[in-house]
Design a protein around this motif. Structure first.
Motif, PDB file in Angstrom:
ATOM      1  N   LEU A  98       0.221  15.969  -6.436  1.00  9.82           N
ATOM      2  CA  LEU A  98      -0.910  16.481  -5.570  1.00  9.82           C
ATOM      3  C   LEU A  98      -1.208  15.453  -4.471  1.00  9.82           C
ATOM      4  CD1 LEU A  98      -3.392  18.125  -4.924  1.00  9.82           C
ATOM      5  CD2 LEU A  98      -4.631  17.072  -6.956  1.00  9.82           C
ATOM      6  N   THR A  99      -1.077  14.233  -4.786  1.00  8.26           N
ATOM      7  CA  THR A  99      -1.412  13.306  -3.840  1.00  8.26           C
ATOM      8  C   THR A  99      -0.497  13.345  -2.711  1.00  8.26           C
ATOM      9  OG1 THR A  99      -2.319  11.568  -5.310  1.00  8.26           O
ATOM     10  CG2 THR A  99      -1.787  10.840  -3.251  1.00  8.26           C
ATOM     11  N   GLU A 146       2.480   3.484   3.219  1.00 13.90           N
ATOM     12  CA  GLU A 146       3.762   3.675   3.470  1.00 13.90           C
ATOM     13  C   GLU A 146       4.388   5.208   3.229  1.00 13.90           C
ATOM     14  OE1 GLU A 146       5.827   0.986   0.445  1.00 13.90           O
ATOM     15  OE2 GLU A 146       4.688  -0.844   1.608  1.00 13.90           O
ATOM     16  N   LEU A 147       3.759   5.997   2.123  1.00 13.65           N
ATOM     17  CA  LEU A 147       4.229   7.497   2.156  1.00 13.65           C
ATOM     18  C   LEU A 147       3.479   8.174   3.376  1.00 13.65           C
ATOM     19  CD1 LEU A 147       5.539   9.432   0.521  1.00 13.65           C
ATOM     20  CD2 LEU A 147       3.359   9.753  -0.873  1.00 13.65           C
ATOM     21  N   TYR A 148       2.393   7.865   3.708  1.00  9.49           N
ATOM     22  CA  TYR A 148       2.050   8.430   4.713  1.00  9.49           C
ATOM     23  C   TYR A 148       2.707   8.379   5.990  1.00  9.49           C
ATOM     24  CZ  TYR A 148      -1.629  10.126   8.116  1.00  9.49           C
ATOM     25  OH  TYR A 148      -2.200  10.810   9.366  1.00  9.49           O
ATOM     26  N   ASN A 197       0.773  -1.267  -0.048  1.00 12.84           N
ATOM     27  CA  ASN A 197       0.181  -0.056   0.077  1.00 12.84           C
ATOM     28  C   ASN A 197       0.993   1.187  -0.055  1.00 12.84           C
ATOM     29  OD1 ASN A 197      -1.658   2.258   0.557  1.00 12.84           O
ATOM     30  ND2 ASN A 197      -2.918   0.845   1.841  1.00 12.84           N
ATOM     31  N   VAL A 198       1.217   1.785  -1.127  1.00  9.10           N
ATOM     32  CA  VAL A 198       2.083   2.922  -1.321  1.00  9.10           C
ATOM     33  C   VAL A 198       1.778   4.121  -0.591  1.00  9.10           C
ATOM     34  CG1 VAL A 198       2.978   4.462  -2.945  1.00  9.10           C
ATOM     35  CG2 VAL A 198       3.136   2.012  -3.383  1.00  9.10           C
ATOM     36  N   GLN A 200      -2.760  17.911   9.618  1.00 11.13           N
ATOM     37  CA  GLN A 200      -3.975  18.116  10.351  1.00 11.13           C
ATOM     38  C   GLN A 200      -4.705  17.260  11.084  1.00 11.13           C
ATOM     39  OE1 GLN A 200      -5.798  21.475   9.831  1.00 11.13           O
ATOM     40  NE2 GLN A 200      -3.680  21.734   9.434  1.00 11.13           N
ATOM     41  N   GLY A 201      -3.793  15.936  11.311  1.00 12.30           N
ATOM     42  CA  GLY A 201      -4.336  14.873  12.097  1.00 12.30           C
ATOM     43  C   GLY A 201      -4.987  13.959  11.293  1.00 12.30           C
ATOM     44  N   ILE A 202      -5.310  14.032  10.109  1.00 11.57           N
ATOM     45  CA  ILE A 202      -6.241  13.149   9.329  1.00 11.57           C
ATOM     46  C   ILE A 202      -5.493  11.930   9.024  1.00 11.57           C
ATOM     47  CG2 ILE A 202      -7.777  13.024   7.580  1.00 11.57           C
ATOM     48  CD1 ILE A 202      -8.048  16.183   7.763  1.00 11.57           C
ATOM     49  N   LYS A 203      -6.264  10.829   9.325  1.00 14.43           N
ATOM     50  CA  LYS A 203      -5.643   9.412   8.752  1.00 14.43           C
ATOM     51  C   LYS A 203      -5.968   9.216   7.670  1.00 14.43           C
ATOM     52  CE  LYS A 203      -3.524   8.406  12.826  1.00 14.43           C
ATOM     53  NZ  LYS A 203      -1.880   8.457  13.126  1.00 14.43           N
ATOM     54  N   LEU A 204      -5.493   8.094   6.893  1.00 15.11           N
ATOM     55  CA  LEU A 204      -5.913   7.551   5.708  1.00 15.11           C
ATOM     56  C   LEU A 204      -7.364   6.729   5.991  1.00 15.11           C
ATOM     57  CD1 LEU A 204      -2.752   6.144   3.857  1.00 15.11           C
ATOM     58  CD2 LEU A 204      -4.421   8.133   2.991  1.00 15.11           C
ATOM     59  N   GLU A 205      -7.247   6.367   6.853  1.00 14.79           N
ATOM     60  CA  GLU A 205      -8.843   5.564   7.420  1.00 14.79           C
ATOM     61  C   GLU A 205      -9.864   6.373   7.681  1.00 14.79           C
ATOM     62  OE1 GLU A 205      -5.621   5.366   9.506  1.00 14.79           O
ATOM     63  OE2 GLU A 205      -5.030   3.294   8.776  1.00 14.79           O
TER      64      GLU A 205
END
Length: 105
Positions: A68-69, A9-11, A5-6, A79-84
């Motif tokens: 952009l991604t 991993e980047l996150y 999951n790229v 901002q403390g926002i997770k991918l989830e």
């Protein structure tokens, strides 16, 4: 075999840069400059996606969407926002049927 999951991993790398700064890191530069700089870059990259799309150049579009991604992920970490959180929102939207906004063609 582990699924790659790229984005995750980047996150994780961006979070690590936030928690363990590395001198000369572009990610650290953005995080240190703060929200205004991050938002400026997100806006610039959005414009570049639009231009690449108008140019109808697939390679350019892929390149700019990748930029952009990355910048959106930096924004999310700042901002403390997770991918989830995004996945959950998208799941909710996927379950909706017939939610076209009125007035849209």
């Amino acid at each position: 075999m582990r699924e790659k999951n790229v984005l995750q991993e980047l996150y994780n790398v961006i979070e690590d840069r936030r928690d363990n700064p590395i001198e000369g890191s572009y990610t650290n530069y953005l995080l240190e400059k703060g929200i205004d700089k991050i938002l400026k870059k997100v806006g610039e990259e959005c414009s570049e996606v639009i231009i690449g799309s108008k140019n109808n150049n697939k390679n350019e579009i892929i390149y700019e969407i990748s930029d952009l991604t990355y910048h959106l992920l930096v924004l999310m970490v700042s901002q403390g926002i997770k991918l989830e959180d995004i996945e959950s929102e998208l799941e909710k939207r996927r379950e909706k049927i017939g939610n076209k906004k009125s007035g849209l063609k």
